[in-house]
Enzyme design. Structure first.
Site, PDB file in Angstrom:
ATOM      1  N   ASP A 136       0.818  -1.213   0.000  1.00  0.00           N
ATOM      2  CA  ASP A 136       0.000   0.000   0.000  1.00  0.00           C
ATOM      3  C   ASP A 136       0.853   1.264   0.000  1.00  0.00           C
ATOM      4  O   ASP A 136       0.412   2.320  -0.469  1.00  0.00           O
ATOM      5  CB  ASP A 136      -0.903   0.039   1.231  1.00  0.00           C
ATOM      6  N   ASP A 214      -2.911   5.321  -3.066  1.00  0.00           N
ATOM      7  CA  ASP A 214      -2.092   4.331  -2.379  1.00  0.00           C
ATOM      8  C   ASP A 214      -1.349   3.552  -3.455  1.00  0.00           C
ATOM      9  O   ASP A 214      -1.831   3.406  -4.585  1.00  0.00           O
ATOM     10  CB  ASP A 214      -2.959   3.365  -1.569  1.00  0.00           C
ATOM     11  N   HIS A 263      -8.077  -0.202  -3.568  1.00  0.00           N
ATOM     12  CA  HIS A 263      -6.971  -0.932  -4.178  1.00  0.00           C
ATOM     13  C   HIS A 263      -7.438  -1.817  -5.326  1.00  0.00           C
ATOM     14  O   HIS A 263      -8.599  -2.205  -5.409  1.00  0.00           O
ATOM     15  CB  HIS A 263      -6.188  -1.723  -3.131  1.00  0.00           C
ATOM     16  N   ASP A 265      -5.686  -4.778  -6.525  1.00  0.00           N
ATOM     17  CA  ASP A 265      -5.133  -6.117  -6.661  1.00  0.00           C
ATOM     18  C   ASP A 265      -6.065  -7.245  -6.225  1.00  0.00           C
ATOM     19  O   ASP A 265      -5.685  -8.412  -6.301  1.00  0.00           O
ATOM     20  CB  ASP A 265      -3.779  -6.238  -5.951  1.00  0.00           C
ATOM     21  N   CYS A 367      -0.883  -7.784  -0.743  1.00  0.00           N
ATOM     22  CA  CYS A 367      -0.867  -6.675   0.213  1.00  0.00           C
ATOM     23  C   CYS A 367       0.317  -6.783   1.176  1.00  0.00           C
ATOM     24  O   CYS A 367       0.963  -5.788   1.509  1.00  0.00           O
ATOM     25  CB  CYS A 367      -2.149  -6.654   1.047  1.00  0.00           C
TER      26      CYS A 367
END
Length: 382
Positions: A136, A214, A263, A265, A367
């Site tokens: 992140d 991020d 995010h 992913d 992450c």
């Protein structure tokens, strides 16, 4: 646990150089162009000292369940329950063991006290959070490390846990830059924001007052970088990234739908050349370049994590938050048998690893890690 977190020292003679086999090209100490080149060095986060994120203006935009609001408002800024942290740490140790057994050098953050309240001229917050998710915070593209501006006030100082490592990599030749430090004032957030209900148009809590993102809002595919707006990433942040990277890269905004976006992913993930993994509930339109270039579009199967499993920070779709060790080996959450079968059918070799407790308070394997060095060159795949 101090020995698990290497610190930089004056000079470079004590730092081991990357190992290279006979005839193997010597890559820079920081070198990551995509998600699948053979992984040589990685930073793995830690749950040591992890705190429940303090309640703040951005929380409603990211929490998928309304009943969590009271929990964060009551316990934000205090340690997570010890039994949950211990279980998550055990899973991280399992991940580290797998990575090292597969020949990957593992580095860890420097211990940092996130419990202190802090204030700027624009905001004050009860505490920080953790150093569990380096993906992140640090965006590694090529030979450079970009410190993300971060969209949450409680993560404003999270970079400090990685400063020693960044200094080490810089001294050894990496480029190191910080995106513009944000103000995170009231002007940065939509006043009176309410998260959309399912079926309503997607909206995020961020305004376009300043560039915000991020690092995990972006994912690499050679010269093409894919980014999605979220509760941490706005269009100014995407524009800043494109201008900073320059003409050698193309930054694309991916059209996604999520009532609580955060995010990319667990939504959109190029796993290997010609293979794109997508979240079938969130990706409304795959960029035409993938279809034009003949990529296989792989839909992630429904997660098998029990509905009853406690999830405080993300959804069960964290199952697709895998980590590629190369074009075939992939670390996958133990228990996600349907996904592992699908990955085998797609030509991958899944490596199961426990992760459900870490997912409860943090995220997935992508992450929990950030690639520092992969063995490969910058290429174009479209």
């Amino acid at each position: 646990m101090g020995e698990e977190f290497p610190s930089a020292h004056a000079g470079t003679q004590e730092w081991p150089a990357p190992e290279h086999g006979a005839g193997r090209p010597q890559y820079p100490v920081v070198n990551a162009h995509n998600e699948w080149d053979p992984l040589e060095e990685v930073i793995v986060g830690t749950v040591e000292g992890a705190l429940v994120p303090p309640w703040d203006v951005a929380m409603e935009a990211t929490l998928h369940r309304r009943e969590l609001w009271d929990y964060y408002q009551q316990f934000g800024g205090t340690p997570w329950p010890k039994e949950l942290v211990d279980a998550a740490e055990k899973e991280l140790c399992e991940l580290v063991g797998i990575l090292e057994a597969e020949g990957v050098t593992v580095r860890r953050p420097t211990p940092f006290d996130f419990s202190k309240p802090y204030a700027t001229p624009d905001f004050e917050i009860r505490s920080g959070c953790h150093a569990s998710m380096p993906r992140d915070v640090l965006l590694v593209i090529g030979d450079q490390i970009i410190e993300a501006p971060m969209g949450w006030r409680s993560r404003f100082h999270e970079h400090h846990a990685y400063k020693e490592l960044c200094k080490e990599y810089f001294i050894k030749g990496a480029r190191w830059v910080s995106a513009p430090r944000p103000q995170l004032s009231e002007d940065s957030y939509v006043a009176g924001f309410e998260a959309p209900n399912e079926g309503e148009p997607m909206r995020t809590v961020l305004t376009e007052f300043e560039p915000l993102f991020d690092a995990a809002d972006a994912i690499k595919c050679g010269r093409d970088i894919f980014v999605a707006q979220s509760s941490c990433c706005n269009r100014l942040g995407i524009q800043w990234l494109q201008r900073h990277l320059g003409e050698g890269y193309r930054v694309h905004e991916v059209e996604v739908y999520d009532t609580h976006p955060m995010h990319i992913d667990a939504t959109f993930y190029p796993l290997a050349p010609g293979k794109l993994l997508i979240n079938p509930e969130r990706v409304r339109r795959v960029p035409e370049m993938f279809q034009r270039s003949g990529w296989d579009i792989l839909e992630c199967p429904e997660p098998l994590m029990p509905e009853s499993h406690p999830m405080f920070t993300c959804s069960r779709w964290i199952s697709m938050n895998v980590l590629m060790l190369d074009e075939e080996r992939v670390i996958v959450a133990k228990g996600e048998d349907t996904l592992m079968r699908a990955l085998r059918d797609w030509g991958f070799r899944p490596i199961p690893c426990s992760s459900y407790h870490f997912a409860s308070i943090a995220g997935g394997f992508h992450c929990a890690t950030v690639d520092i060095r992969r063995r490969g060159e910058l290429e174009t795949y479209f």
